[in-house]
Scaffold this motif. Structure first.
Motif, mmCIF file in Angstrom:
data_model
loop_
_atom_site.group_PDB
_atom_site.id
_atom_site.type_symbol
_atom_site.label_atom_id
_atom_site.label_comp_id
_atom_site.label_asym_id
_atom_site.label_seq_id
_atom_site.Cartn_x
_atom_site.Cartn_y
_atom_site.Cartn_z
ATOM 1 N N UNK A 366 0.729 -1.037 -0.051
ATOM 2 C CA UNK A 366 -0.126 0.092 -0.098
ATOM 3 C C UNK A 366 0.799 1.213 -0.133
ATOM 4 N N UNK A 367 0.622 2.335 -1.097
ATOM 5 C CA UNK A 367 1.475 3.470 -0.750
ATOM 6 C C UNK A 367 0.414 4.720 -0.640
ATOM 7 N N UNK A 368 0.702 5.786 -0.281
ATOM 8 C CA UNK A 368 -0.326 6.766 0.290
ATOM 9 C C UNK A 368 -0.138 7.625 -1.002
ATOM 10 N N UNK A 369 -1.439 8.148 -1.129
ATOM 11 C CA UNK A 369 -1.569 9.131 -2.412
ATOM 12 C C UNK A 369 -2.282 10.324 -1.840
ATOM 13 N N UNK A 370 -2.500 11.216 -2.704
ATOM 14 C CA UNK A 370 -3.133 12.548 -2.335
ATOM 15 C C UNK A 370 -3.787 13.018 -3.639
ATOM 16 N N UNK A 371 -4.868 13.555 -3.402
ATOM 17 C CA UNK A 371 -5.759 14.253 -4.532
ATOM 18 C C UNK A 371 -6.750 15.248 -4.128
ATOM 19 N N UNK A 372 -6.861 16.406 -5.013
ATOM 20 C CA UNK A 372 -8.073 17.275 -4.617
ATOM 21 C C UNK A 372 -9.345 16.888 -5.078
ATOM 22 N N UNK A 373 -10.327 16.828 -4.016
ATOM 23 C CA UNK A 373 -11.701 16.348 -4.510
ATOM 24 C C UNK A 373 -12.817 17.164 -4.668
ATOM 25 N N UNK A 374 -12.301 18.808 -4.931
ATOM 26 C CA UNK A 374 -13.164 19.600 -5.518
ATOM 27 C C UNK A 374 -13.583 19.618 -6.854
ATOM 28 N N UNK A 375 -12.840 19.073 -7.417
ATOM 29 C CA UNK A 375 -13.196 18.916 -9.011
ATOM 30 C C UNK A 375 -12.687 17.534 -9.543
ATOM 31 N N UNK A 376 -13.630 16.619 -9.475
ATOM 32 C CA UNK A 376 -13.472 15.378 -9.920
ATOM 33 C C UNK A 376 -13.086 15.147 -11.424
ATOM 34 N N UNK A 377 -13.570 16.289 -12.150
ATOM 35 C CA UNK A 377 -13.123 16.025 -13.568
ATOM 36 C C UNK A 377 -11.788 16.366 -13.943
ATOM 37 N N UNK A 379 -9.321 15.300 -11.965
ATOM 38 C CA UNK A 379 -8.471 14.992 -10.949
ATOM 39 C C UNK A 379 -6.881 14.568 -11.084
ATOM 40 N N UNK A 380 -6.016 14.856 -10.115
ATOM 41 C CA UNK A 380 -4.698 14.489 -10.174
ATOM 42 C C UNK A 380 -4.319 13.631 -9.208
ATOM 43 N N UNK A 381 -3.902 12.429 -9.089
ATOM 44 C CA UNK A 381 -3.418 11.614 -8.049
ATOM 45 C C UNK A 381 -1.832 11.561 -8.029
ATOM 46 N N UNK A 382 -1.656 11.977 -6.781
ATOM 47 C CA UNK A 382 -0.264 12.280 -6.296
ATOM 48 C C UNK A 382 0.373 11.240 -5.558
ATOM 49 N N UNK A 383 1.409 10.325 -5.955
ATOM 50 C CA UNK A 383 2.131 9.418 -5.076
ATOM 51 C C UNK A 383 2.795 10.343 -4.035
#
Length: 650
Positions: A366-377, A379-383
């Motif tokens: 399992x790795x930890x990721x981050x993303x902004x969820x105010x605009x799912x259109x 979306x950018x997933x950052x490791x």
């Protein structure tokens, strides 16, 4: 006759013995399989490994051994048994094992081998979310390396030799889940890993930021089951937490023998946790776990394998109504969720979602990721990269946005127990603005030559300008867009060329490269007989009296003619130079020819081919005004005649 009888007895004995051996093997295999299917992985591993030592091998044994170790988070051992599985001949293994094997290879640092098996998985499962993400992020290790180095880590003092994980903030205190054995729960051992069940503990934070004096929380929250993953309201009056399905503090199991996870809510009344109730979207048939609250506490985020889940577990959100009731859980979608595990969500006040996953490209486990969820259109997933992420499981990440301090859990080497809690300080902020880098080249359609200084504009599907740039001298451009899904077009424009464009679609984010735009040249050059000095509206090229050297003020004007000739390589000119009427005609003719020659040589020295330039002196035969020998004129009027012209002749 006796020989035949003895021979028959021997055969009967061998057959009986072989049948007994087969029965014993089958009984041992069935027992191991029963343990495995009952999620008693520790016992299943012990049984299966005994069978292997006794010489028994099969596809089922290797699969279940690999899976049992995978579920326990021992990826090195899991990789070993998956390797034995793939070494078997004449078997067809489900593609999911290709993915699992690829994941486990990362734990030993074998990323080359992992990528090779991921390529096989991608070829078999082209529509799989994980396959698409791998295909779009072939350079994921470079991206992770770029994101690394943002955190300073420290193993906290209250970790035990057992599992410690799922930290959460409760005012000035730390709440966490632990499998440490206090002596009161010796009989509460989980067959998954032969460890005590987890309970909720609390710890104080000292003035220097150290965690100390860990102690067990209220019996109202801790039962003879697993408890973990708490989320507290800001006022500390309400807690959401995870617990196994239970009744009167004891396990309740479904028809498969599995006690599902549920989220419960409790209220703090007079210093005591009371009114413990389970949330309405829990179920006996699936798990709901690991709650976290939005900043306004109007949404609850959690992990679940409920219907509508893409994989083993997904991240969901649900509205919390004014009266304390709940809306309908909503899956956050397949930009975030994959066919593997997405779990342990945490949401900050800036709508940044942190979560653990082994479905997105990572370092292992399992790795930890981050993303902004105010605009799912968009979306950018950052490791999060190293050192937070490792080749083992890293999960249950939380952070205080104001202090930039937080905690997470990891099963990495060097810890005190199987899972340890690490504190950290964020030293470099995350860049979660989704960016798509578009690169390409603009060329002349006829010659194939690069077109420098070409204007580049990026438009979205609504024809709105997203970004702009220009090409370099090699015709290459780079421009930046966002990651919103949709159709885009690059428009290239340049003087004396028709506009050209290239269209493309962004579906899952990622960069766009090798865009090529070919432009058709439009002949907008000056017509024959035109004086470029007038056409380009430049200052006249004048000479000093009785001189033919190029003056400094004239160089700037000639350089503009030079730029024009470079832009229109098919244009040829004749330099025509003149004098005023003073001196005799023969002398003025020679002087004008020297002026024309000096002007032409200046252009040739600057790189214009000599076969494109001719020159001619006209002496005083073509005056720009009436200042001939019969008319007295001022010095300024005579200056107007000492000039060079640039006439288009081809």
């Amino acid at each position: 006759m006796n020989y035949r009888i003895n021979n028959m007895k021997c055969l009967l004995f061998i057959a009986f013995s072989f049948g007994f051996i087969l029965h014993a093997q089958d009984k041992k295999t069935q027992r191991a399989k029963q343990d495995f299917n009952s999620y008693a992985y520790a016992e299943a591993i012990e049984s299966y490994e005994k069978l292997v030592k006794e010489g028994y091998t099969s596809e089922e044994i290797y699969k279940n051994l690999g899976d049992a170790y995978y579920q326990k988070g021992n990826y090195n051992a899991s990789a070993y048994w998956y390797e034995q599985l793939f070494n078997l001949s004449d078997i067809t293994v489900d593609a999911e094992y290709l993915y699992k094997y690829a994941q486990t290879l990362k734990s030993s640092g074998d990323y080359t081998g992992s990528d090779a098996w991921m390529q096989k998985f991608t070829e078999q499962k082209k529509a799989d979310i994980r396959a698409l993400k791998f295909k779009q992020n072939k350079d994921y290790l470079q991206s992770i390396k770029k994101n690394s180095g943002r955190y300073d880590l420290k193993n906290i003092a209250i970790n035990s030799t057992s599992a410690d994980f799922a930290p959460s903030f409760f005012g000035e205190r730390l709440i966490f889940s632990t499998a440490r054995d206090t002596g009161r729960i010796l009989k509460s051992v989980h067959k998954w890993n032969n460890k005590p069940f987890t309970n909720l503990y609390t710890a104080k934070v000292s003035e220097n930021g150290e965690y100390m004096a860990a102690e067990r929380l209220s019996k109202k929250l801790n039962k003879k089951t697993h408890e973990s993953s708490t989320a507290f309201t800001k006022d500390g009056s309400t807690v959401y937490f995870t617990r196994n399905n239970s009744k009167n503090g004891n396990f309740l199991r479904d028809k498969e023998g599995l006690s599902r996870l549920k989220i419960y809510r409790a209220t703090l009344i007079d210093g005591l946790w009371k009114d413990v109730m389970e949330l309405p979207f829990n179920s006996e048939n699936y798990s709901v776990a690991h709650p976290t609250l939005s900043k306004d506490e109007k949404k609850l985020y959690f992990a679940s394998d409920m219907p509508g889940t893409y994989g083993q577990s997904d991240i969901f959100e649900v509205d919390i109504n004014e009266d304390g009731t709940f809306g309908v859980p909503k899956n956050l979608g397949n930009e975030i969720n994959t066919e593997s595990r997405e779990t342990f969500p945490f949401v900050t006040g800036d709508d940044v979602l942190y979560f653990a996953s082994d479905g997105h490209p990572g370092l292992g486990g399992l790795d930890i990721f981050a993303t902004k969820i105010d605009d799912l259109n968009a979306i950018y997933i950052l490791n999060l990269g190293e050192p937070v992420n490792s080749v083992q499981d890293d999960f249950s990440f939380i952070i205080d946005e104001e202090t930039k301090k937080g905690l997470f859990a990891s099963s990495r080497e060097g810890g005190v127990g199987s899972d340890d809690i690490y504190s950290f300080t964020e030293t470099k902020p995350l860049d979660l603005i989704c960016k798509t880098i578009i690169t390409g080249v603009v060329k002349d359609k006829e010659t194939g030559g690069a077109l420098g200084n070409t204007e580049i504009k990026l438009f979205n599907s609504e024809n709105r300008l997203v970004s702009s740039s220009s090409t370099n001298e090699m015709g290459v451009f780079t421009t930046e867009g966002n990651c919103a899904k949709g159709s885009y077009k690059i428009v290239a424009s340049k003087n004396d060329y028709d506009e050209g464009e290239s269209t493309f679609v962004i579906e899952k984010g990622g960069d766009v490269s090798d865009v090529e735009i070919m432009l058709n040249q439009v002949d907008k050059s000056a017509p024959l007989g035109t004086d470029l000095a007038k056409y380009l509206n430049i200052e006249p090229i004048y000479f000093d009296f009785d001189k033919y050297f190029i003056r400094d003020d004239a160089r700037a004007s000639i350089d503009k003619v030079l730029a024009y000739l470079n832009e229109y390589p098919k244009v040829n000119i004749q330099v025509r130079s003149h004098t005023d009427s003073r001196a005799n005609e023969q002398y003025n003719q020679l002087l004008s020819e020297n002026r024309a020659k000096a002007t032409a040589e200046y252009l040739i020295e600057k790189g214009i081919s000599s076969d494109r330039i001719s020159y001619k002196g006209y002496g005083e035969t073509t005056l720009a005004n009436s200042c001939d020998n019969a008319v007295p004129c001022s010095k300024e009027n005579h200056q107007l005649n000492r000039r060079s012209e640039f006439i288009v002749v081809e």
